[in-house]
Design a protein around this motif. Structure first.
Motif, PDB file in Angstrom:
ATOM      1  N   GLU A 121       0.651  -1.351   0.236  1.00  0.00           N
ATOM      2  CA  GLU A 121      -0.239   0.218   0.017  1.00  0.00           C
ATOM      3  C   GLU A 121       0.520   1.247  -0.030  1.00  0.00           C
ATOM      4  O   GLU A 121       0.921   2.676  -0.103  1.00  0.00           O
ATOM      5  CB  GLU A 121      -0.883   0.393   1.170  1.00  0.00           C
ATOM      6  CG  GLU A 121      -2.306  -1.412   0.858  1.00  0.00           C
ATOM      7  CD  GLU A 121      -2.760  -0.457   2.221  1.00  0.00           C
ATOM      8  OE1 GLU A 121      -3.856   0.170   1.756  1.00  0.00           O
ATOM      9  OE2 GLU A 121      -3.188  -0.994   3.323  1.00  0.00           O
ATOM     10  N   GLY A 125       1.044   4.396  -2.811  1.00  0.00           N
ATOM     11  CA  GLY A 125       1.038   5.549  -1.925  1.00  0.00           C
ATOM     12  C   GLY A 125       1.635   6.669  -2.354  1.00  0.00           C
ATOM     13  O   GLY A 125       1.400   8.058  -2.555  1.00  0.00           O
ATOM     14  N   GLU A 126       2.935   6.450  -2.489  1.00  0.00           N
ATOM     15  CA  GLU A 126       3.856   7.360  -2.640  1.00  0.00           C
ATOM     16  C   GLU A 126       3.838   7.476  -4.498  1.00  0.00           C
ATOM     17  O   GLU A 126       4.395   8.911  -5.292  1.00  0.00           O
ATOM     18  CB  GLU A 126       5.276   6.573  -2.525  1.00  0.00           C
ATOM     19  CG  GLU A 126       6.294   6.356  -1.311  1.00  0.00           C
ATOM     20  CD  GLU A 126       6.826   5.825  -0.961  1.00  0.00           C
ATOM     21  OE1 GLU A 126       7.710   5.283  -1.375  1.00  0.00           O
ATOM     22  OE2 GLU A 126       7.557   6.128  -0.071  1.00  0.00           O
ATOM     23  N   SER A 129      -0.964   7.077  -5.798  1.00  0.00           N
ATOM     24  CA  SER A 129      -1.387   7.907  -4.900  1.00  0.00           C
ATOM     25  C   SER A 129      -1.278   9.843  -4.562  1.00  0.00           C
ATOM     26  O   SER A 129      -2.122  10.731  -4.607  1.00  0.00           O
ATOM     27  CB  SER A 129      -1.729   7.483  -3.128  1.00  0.00           C
ATOM     28  OG  SER A 129      -2.241   6.678  -3.276  1.00  0.00           O
ATOM     29  N   GLY A 152      -5.014   8.855  -1.476  1.00  0.00           N
ATOM     30  CA  GLY A 152      -4.649   7.522  -0.624  1.00  0.00           C
ATOM     31  C   GLY A 152      -5.317   6.957  -1.446  1.00  0.00           C
ATOM     32  O   GLY A 152      -4.354   5.212  -2.067  1.00  0.00           O
ATOM     33  N   VAL A 156      -3.863   3.333  -4.711  1.00  0.00           N
ATOM     34  CA  VAL A 156      -3.626   2.217  -4.152  1.00  0.00           C
ATOM     35  C   VAL A 156      -4.501   1.079  -5.132  1.00  0.00           C
ATOM     36  O   VAL A 156      -4.029   0.597  -5.316  1.00  0.00           O
ATOM     37  CB  VAL A 156      -3.876   1.765  -2.594  1.00  0.00           C
ATOM     38  CG1 VAL A 156      -3.444  -0.056  -2.428  1.00  0.00           C
ATOM     39  CG2 VAL A 156      -2.706   2.778  -1.864  1.00  0.00           C
ATOM     40  N   ARG A 189      -9.927  -1.210  -1.048  1.00  0.00           N
ATOM     41  CA  ARG A 189      -9.334  -0.037  -1.325  1.00  0.00           C
ATOM     42  C   ARG A 189     -10.903   0.625  -1.844  1.00  0.00           C
ATOM     43  O   ARG A 189     -10.557   2.613  -1.983  1.00  0.00           O
ATOM     44  CB  ARG A 189      -8.635  -0.349  -1.263  1.00  0.00           C
ATOM     45  CG  ARG A 189      -7.750  -0.268  -0.585  1.00  0.00           C
ATOM     46  CD  ARG A 189      -7.522   0.041   0.525  1.00  0.00           C
ATOM     47  NE  ARG A 189      -6.621  -0.497   1.934  1.00  0.00           N
ATOM     48  CZ  ARG A 189      -7.177  -0.478   3.145  1.00  0.00           C
ATOM     49  NH1 ARG A 189      -8.547  -0.767   2.914  1.00  0.00           N
ATOM     50  NH2 ARG A 189      -6.083  -0.926   3.760  1.00  0.00           N
TER      51      ARG A 189
END
Length: 246
Positions: A121, A125-126, A129, A152, A156, A189
């Motif tokens: 995740e 996220g980096e 997201s 976020g 994902v 998600r």
């Protein structure tokens, strides 16, 4: 539109057709900045496929990290570096999420398997997201402060869904987990992202339109199909844009 702007637009289109199409539903004056972000993300994503060994990829990623710190995108005249520098200046974008996008791509240089679900995740996220959140800032800086959670979750969900149709899926599944476990996480998600995005202002919708394709990718991965036809993805994005619902 200048030749430079057209070149960035084409790089964005070639790099990620889903994100590019979604950006076309944004106000015209916001589109060049969205294309600059997408071209930047595409440049980072393709580095592993261009290098013969990880150390060379590390050097390229470090070049981008250093270039972000320089005004006007440094002195090298790289079109994407110049475009992202202008977008940072014009939209007042923070450097941290851009640097996170660079850092997140280091994993792609190596053959190591994802260690656990938390790292999985964090990776998206980096990367994706962060890109979605930056696009929110370009579209509506004030409203973007309320989009952090949705961005976020969306990154994902969409990141897993799309990657599970590529060769990279083999190292995406953490030790002790199965592909079904990873796909189930993406489904969870995705539902959470849709709930979070439903309350956001319509001004931010273009940043989340690609999420409308996530269940297509997931269904294809679950069925063992290698890809999702582009026309189906385009239809989903168009429908979401017209309805205002992801």
């Amino acid at each position: 539109m200048s030749d430079a702007a057209l070149a960035i637009r084409e790089l964005a289109r070639a790099g990620d057709k889903d994100l590019f199409l979604a950006a076309l539903f944004a106000p015209e004056d916001r589109q060049p900045h969205l294309f600059a972000l997408q071209a930047f993300a595409a440049e980072l994503q393709r580095i592993p496929s261009l290098v013969s060994e990880p150390q060379i990829g590390e050097i390229r990623l470090q070049w981008w990290a250093d270039t972000l710190e320089q005004p006007e995108g440094g002195q090298g005249g790289h079109p994407v570096a110049m475009a992202i520098a202008e977008t940072i200046r014009a939209c007042g974008l923070p450097l941290q999420p851009l640097q996170q996008m660079i850092e997140g791509r280091r994993f792609d240089l190596y053959a190591d398997r994802m260690p656990d679900m938390t790292s999985l995740e964090a990776h998206f996220g980096e990367t994706l997201s962060a890109l979605i959140q930056l696009q929110c800032l370009v579209l509506d800086a004030k409203a973007a402060t309320s989009a952090t959670t949705a961005a976020g979750l969306a990154g994902v969900a969409l990141g897993i869904a799309r990657t599970m149709l590529t060769r990279a899926r083999e190292k995406l599944v953490p030790q002790g987990q199965t592909e079904a476990d990873v796909l189930a996480l993406a489904r969870k998600r995705l539902a959470e992202a849709r709930d979070a995005a439903a309350t956001l202002p319509q001004s931010l919708l273009p940043a989340f339109l690609p999420l409308a394709t996530a269940d297509l990718y997931l269904a294809a991965a679950e069925a063992g199909r290698p890809q999702v036809p582009q026309w189906r993805r385009q239809w989903r994005i168009w429908r979401a844009a017209k309805s205002g619902k992801i």
